[in-house]
Design a protein around this motif. Structure first.
Motif, PDB file in Angstrom:
ATOM      1  N   ALA A  16       0.823  -1.085   0.068  1.00  0.00           N
ATOM      2  CA  ALA A  16       0.089  -0.028   0.184  1.00  0.00           C
ATOM      3  C   ALA A  16       0.794   0.996   0.109  1.00  0.00           C
ATOM      4  N   GLU A  17       0.789   2.183  -0.922  1.00  0.00           N
ATOM      5  CA  GLU A  17       1.699   3.163  -1.293  1.00  0.00           C
ATOM      6  C   GLU A  17       1.568   4.438  -0.562  1.00  0.00           C
ATOM      7  N   ALA A  18       0.412   4.730   0.183  1.00  0.00           N
ATOM      8  CA  ALA A  18       0.147   5.937   1.062  1.00  0.00           C
ATOM      9  C   ALA A  18       0.837   5.641   2.238  1.00  0.00           C
ATOM     10  N   ILE A  19       1.708   6.792   2.743  1.00  0.00           N
ATOM     11  CA  ILE A  19       2.417   6.506   3.870  1.00  0.00           C
ATOM     12  C   ILE A  19       1.541   6.986   4.962  1.00  0.00           C
ATOM     13  N   ALA A  20       1.416   6.056   6.008  1.00  0.00           N
ATOM     14  CA  ALA A  20       0.666   6.172   7.189  1.00  0.00           C
ATOM     15  C   ALA A  20       1.037   6.898   8.248  1.00  0.00           C
ATOM     16  N   ALA A  21       0.073   7.571   8.932  1.00  0.00           N
ATOM     17  CA  ALA A  21       0.272   8.460  10.115  1.00  0.00           C
ATOM     18  C   ALA A  21       0.361   7.730  11.296  1.00  0.00           C
TER      19      ALA A  21
END
Length: 118
Positions: A16-21
């Motif tokens: 999953a490419e979105a960087i998580a917070a």
């Protein structure tokens, strides 16, 4: 990397490419949720399309919750972020130093000129 990746919200090549917070308490306890809500949305419920936040936005969101960016992985602590890259407060590793090829050995000496016999 500050000044170079300030607007980065994805990291290609990950499941999953979105960087998580993810945020941590002052004592280092992981918090992927605040008041029962995932910091950037629940990845499984959103089919991996969590809210895209930059490093600065993630840092600000953590601070707004009285938290800070973590200095460690928070894998297994919720929101299905394990398949995402995550922001941390750790500096990026420095690239390895450039290798400089050793100097080439000198060429072998030339053979002596043929001697002339009288």
């Amino acid at each position: 990397k500050p000044g170079e990746h300030d607007d980065t919200t994805t990291w290609p090549g990950m499941a999953a490419e979105a960087i998580a917070a993810q945020c941590c308490t002052a004592g280092g306890q992981c918090r992927r949720e605040h008041n029962g809500e995932c910091i950037a949305g629940h990845s499984n419920e959103r089919n991996g399309e969590i809210e895209r936040l930059s490093y600065g936005e993630t840092e600000a969101r953590c601070a707004a919750f009285g938290l800070a960016l973590c200095a460690k992985s928070c894998a297994g602590t919720g929101c299905y972020y394990n398949f995402h890259p995550v922001y941390t407060s750790l500096p990026c590793p420095s690239p390895p130093p450039a290798t400089i090829a050793p100097p080439s050995p000198p060429p072998p000496p030339s053979p002596p000129p043929p001697s002339s016999s009288p």
